[in-house]
Design a protein around this motif. Structure first.
Motif, PDB file in Angstrom:
ATOM      1  N   VAL A 154       0.955  -0.976  -0.251  1.00 23.62           N
ATOM      2  CA  VAL A 154      -0.006   0.158   0.147  1.00 23.62           C
ATOM      3  C   VAL A 154       0.775   1.317   0.006  1.00 23.62           C
ATOM      4  CG1 VAL A 154      -1.285   1.291   1.243  1.00 23.62           C
ATOM      5  CG2 VAL A 154      -1.473  -1.458   1.192  1.00 23.62           C
TER       6      VAL A 154
ATOM      7  N   SER B  75       5.941   9.159   1.269  1.00 22.14           N
ATOM      8  CA  SER B  75       7.064  10.255   1.498  1.00 22.14           C
ATOM      9  C   SER B  75       7.760   9.366   3.179  1.00 22.14           C
ATOM     10  CB  SER B  75       6.285  10.813   2.747  1.00 22.14           C
ATOM     11  OG  SER B  75       5.444  10.962   3.445  1.00 22.14           O
TER      12      SER B  75
ATOM     13  N   THR C  41      -0.257  11.114   4.160  1.00 25.36           N
ATOM     14  CA  THR C  41      -1.613  10.803   4.231  1.00 25.36           C
ATOM     15  C   THR C  41      -1.602  10.462   6.002  1.00 25.36           C
ATOM     16  OG1 THR C  41      -1.598   8.229   3.869  1.00 25.36           O
ATOM     17  CG2 THR C  41      -2.005   9.652   2.793  1.00 25.36           C
TER      18      THR C  41
ATOM     19  N   GLU D 285      11.213   2.610   4.552  1.00 26.66           N
ATOM     20  CA  GLU D 285      11.230   1.791   4.180  1.00 26.66           C
ATOM     21  C   GLU D 285      11.267   1.695   2.755  1.00 26.66           C
ATOM     22  OE1 GLU D 285       7.017  -0.855   3.851  1.00 26.66           O
ATOM     23  OE2 GLU D 285       6.888   0.704   5.310  1.00 26.66           O
TER      24      GLU D 285
HETATM   25  C1  LIG Z   1       9.802  16.815   4.954  1.00 27.67           C
HETATM   26  C2  LIG Z   1       9.327  15.278   5.211  1.00 27.67           C
HETATM   27  C3  LIG Z   1       9.502  15.295   6.965  1.00 27.67           C
HETATM   28  C4  LIG Z   1       9.407  14.942   7.610  1.00 27.67           C
HETATM   29  N1  LIG Z   1       9.124  14.610   9.051  1.00 27.67           N
HETATM   30  C5  LIG Z   1       8.557  13.302   9.722  1.00 27.67           C
HETATM   31  C6  LIG Z   1       8.323  13.897  11.236  1.00 27.67           C
HETATM   32  O1  LIG Z   1       8.030  14.813  11.832  1.00 27.67           O
HETATM   33  N2  LIG Z   1       7.946  13.072  11.544  1.00 27.67           N
HETATM   34  C7  LIG Z   1       7.092  11.663  10.861  1.00 27.67           C
HETATM   35  O2  LIG Z   1       7.280  10.986  12.318  1.00 27.67           O
HETATM   36  N3  LIG Z   1       7.565  11.064  10.282  1.00 27.67           N
HETATM   37  C8  LIG Z   1       7.755  12.721   9.228  1.00 27.67           C
HETATM   38  N4  LIG Z   1       8.874  11.573   7.636  1.00 27.67           N
HETATM   39  C9  LIG Z   1       7.838  11.262   6.966  1.00 27.67           C
HETATM   40  C10 LIG Z   1       7.031  10.601   6.575  1.00 27.67           C
HETATM   41  O3  LIG Z   1       5.811  11.349   5.719  1.00 27.67           O
HETATM   42  C11 LIG Z   1       6.130  10.132   7.929  1.00 27.67           C
HETATM   43  O4  LIG Z   1       6.708   8.807   7.948  1.00 27.67           O
HETATM   44  C12 LIG Z   1       4.290   9.580   6.764  1.00 27.67           C
HETATM   45  O5  LIG Z   1       3.506   9.633   8.205  1.00 27.67           O
HETATM   46  C13 LIG Z   1       4.183   8.655   6.529  1.00 27.67           C
HETATM   47  O6  LIG Z   1       3.222   8.711   5.377  1.00 27.67           O
HETATM   48  P1  LIG Z   1       2.700   8.521   3.891  1.00 27.67           P
HETATM   49  O7  LIG Z   1       1.102   8.742   3.648  1.00 27.67           O
HETATM   50  O8  LIG Z   1       3.456   9.310   3.160  1.00 27.67           O
HETATM   51  O9  LIG Z   1       2.592   6.951   3.679  1.00 27.67           O
HETATM   52  P2  LIG Z   1       3.751   6.024   2.905  1.00 27.67           P
HETATM   53  O10 LIG Z   1       5.496   6.440   2.677  1.00 27.67           O
HETATM   54  O11 LIG Z   1       3.169   6.298   1.291  1.00 27.67           O
HETATM   55  O12 LIG Z   1       4.420   4.716   3.887  1.00 27.67           O
HETATM   56  C14 LIG Z   1       4.749   4.408   4.507  1.00 27.67           C
HETATM   57  C15 LIG Z   1       4.259   2.871   4.809  1.00 27.67           C
HETATM   58  O13 LIG Z   1       2.950   3.196   5.551  1.00 27.67           O
HETATM   59  C16 LIG Z   1       1.982   2.060   4.962  1.00 27.67           C
HETATM   60  N5  LIG Z   1       0.447   2.708   4.532  1.00 27.67           N
HETATM   61  C17 LIG Z   1       0.634   3.486   3.859  1.00 27.67           C
HETATM   62  N6  LIG Z   1      -0.935   4.186   3.902  1.00 27.67           N
HETATM   63  C18 LIG Z   1      -1.262   2.764   4.534  1.00 27.67           C
HETATM   64  C19 LIG Z   1      -2.609   2.254   4.588  1.00 27.67           C
HETATM   65  N7  LIG Z   1      -3.793   3.059   4.309  1.00 27.67           N
HETATM   66  N8  LIG Z   1      -2.822   0.868   5.467  1.00 27.67           N
HETATM   67  C20 LIG Z   1      -1.591   0.466   5.908  1.00 27.67           C
HETATM   68  N9  LIG Z   1      -0.916   0.591   5.669  1.00 27.67           N
HETATM   69  C21 LIG Z   1      -0.384   1.764   4.699  1.00 27.67           C
HETATM   70  C22 LIG Z   1       3.471   1.255   3.643  1.00 27.67           C
HETATM   71  O14 LIG Z   1       2.924   0.655   2.867  1.00 27.67           O
HETATM   72  C23 LIG Z   1       4.276   2.328   4.236  1.00 27.67           C
HETATM   73  O15 LIG Z   1       4.464   0.899   4.694  1.00 27.67           O
HETATM   74  C24 LIG Z   1       8.629  13.414   6.891  1.00 27.67           C
HETATM   75  C25 LIG Z   1       9.312  13.204   5.437  1.00 27.67           C
HETATM   76  C26 LIG Z   1       9.240  14.166   4.621  1.00 27.67           C
HETATM   77  C27 LIG Z   1       9.473  13.619   3.246  1.00 27.67           C
END
Ligand SMILES: Cc1cc2nc3c(=O)[nH]c(=O)nc-3n(C[C@H](O)[C@H](O)[C@H](O)COP(=O)(O)OP(=O)(O)OC[C@H]3O[C@@H](n4cnc5c(N)ncnc54)[C@H](O)[C@@H]3O)c2cc1C
Length: 298
Positions: free
Chosen positions: A63, A68, A128, A296
């Motif tokens: 998924v 990010s 998200t 990841e």
């Molecule tokens: C500039 C920058 C700053 C950041 N700062 C922070 C911060 O301050 N704190 C922090 O914790 N993180 C931070 N992050 C990392 C990232 O933004 C977080 O981990 C965020 O929560 C990931 O969300 P995503 O939707 O992009 O997930 P993705 O990267 O798309 O997925 C992350 C994981 O979640 C799983 N996943 C996604 N959606 C679902 C779903 N619906 N059901 C089941 N599994 C799912 C995916 O399979 C994967 O294992 C940062 C990233 C960037 C680029």
């Protein structure tokens, strides 16, 4: 694979299906290999059908939220990458019901408009809510676990919809039960508190300013590459090892924040992976500390 593609096309009603799609387009690192199938969907029914087809044909599925926190290797993913685009946000009194694909920044704006406090620390995390729950994302002393009342998901094997409580999510630092299973989060209920709009906005502005100053927003990255150590600050020891600015190919340890690896100049996933290994090895040799990945690798 061709027959599976045909099955997707004939079965799915509210999804976009692509084959051999480059994952660099959908991940914040802006580089990555291809996925055999890339499907984005706004439909719970379609998610169930996709799971049925994947299970029946033994096709691996992962998924994607906002990508990010992920890096796809050059070899790509031999399976289905499913991007969840369900994005409704419903606010009733102090309860916020959010679909998994809703972006934190948009949720944050709606919550601010409704004068609810507690979500401020999430506003700048570029993902998200589904990704945030899976990762137990957090910043500035807050973690999403502090706000989650319950989470609704589709069971990967049975395709049934189930709801679990905060406790059952088994949250810990950058971890939840969804890291141990393949279930797909579709929505969650968050509990917030009434607050002052001005104070909420000030806090969001303060965090945004801090992020802009301290983090390398100018370049593609995936946030902190490594997890916080038990008894050390990872970015601090990377910096002390003299690694700021260290470059392999197009990938660089950010000069602004040593905890971030950036895609400085058309980095390949291999450049990033080599740099990760170099940083880990150097830190271990110089300090004896083992640092663990937060992002990841697929
Ligand atoms: C500039 C920058 C700053 C950041 N700062 C922070 C911060 O301050 N704190 C922090 O914790 N993180 C931070 N992050 C990392 C990232 O933004 C977080 O981990 C965020 O929560 C990931 O969300 P995503 O939707 O992009 O997930 P993705 O990267 O798309 O997925 C992350 C994981 O979640 C799983 N996943 C996604 N959606 C679902 C779903 N619906 N059901 C089941 N599994 C799912 C995916 O399979 C994967 O294992 C940062 C990233 C960037 C680029």
């Amino acid at each position: 694979m061709n027959s599976v593609y045909k099955e997707f096309v004939s079965t799915l009603e509210h999804s976009v299906i692509k084959t051999n799609e480059n994952m660099g387009k959908y991940t914040s690192f802006k580089t990555g290999g291809n996925a055999n199938f890339f499907i984005k969907t706004k439909s719970i029914n379609d998610i169930k059908k996709i799971l049925e087809i994947a299970n029946l044909n033994n096709i691996p599925l992962i998924v994607l939220g906002n990508g990010s926190n992920m890096l796809f290797k050059e070899s790509g993913f031999d399976g289905i990458v499913l991007k969840i685009e369900l994005d409704k946000i419903i606010i009733k009194n102090e309860t916020v019901t959010v679909d998994a694909g809703a972006k934190n920044a948009i949720i944050s704006k709606k919550i601010l408009d409704n004068e609810l406090q507690g979500f401020e620390f999430m506003s700048g995390i570029p993902g998200t809510i589904g990704g945030a729950i899976r990762m137990n994302a957090g910043a500035y002393g807050g973690e999403i676990k502090d706000l989650v009342k319950n989470v609704t998901y589709i069971d990967y094997s049975t395709t049934k919809i189930e709801t679990i409580t905060n406790k059952e999510c088994n949250f810990s630092y950058r971890h939840s039960v969804f890291g141990n299973n393949k279930n797909i989060i579709i929505s969650a209920e968050l509990k917030l508190k009434k607050g002052s709009k001005e104070e909420i906005k000030n806090k969001i502005d303060e965090y945004t300013k801090y992020r802009k100053e301290k983090q390398p927003w100018e370049y593609p990255n995936a946030g902190s590459t490594f997890k916080r150590g038990k008894d050390f600050i990872t970015s601090k020891i990377i910096d002390e090892c003299g690694l700021k600015g260290y470059t392999i190919g197009g990938a660089q340890v950010s000069t602004k924040h040593a905890g971030f690896i950036i895609n400085k100049n058309n980095a390949t996933p291999t450049d990033i992976l080599k740099l990760i290994e170099y940083v880990k090895t150097t830190v271990y040799k110089k300090t004896g500390k083992l640092i663990e990945l937060e992002i990841e690798i697929i």
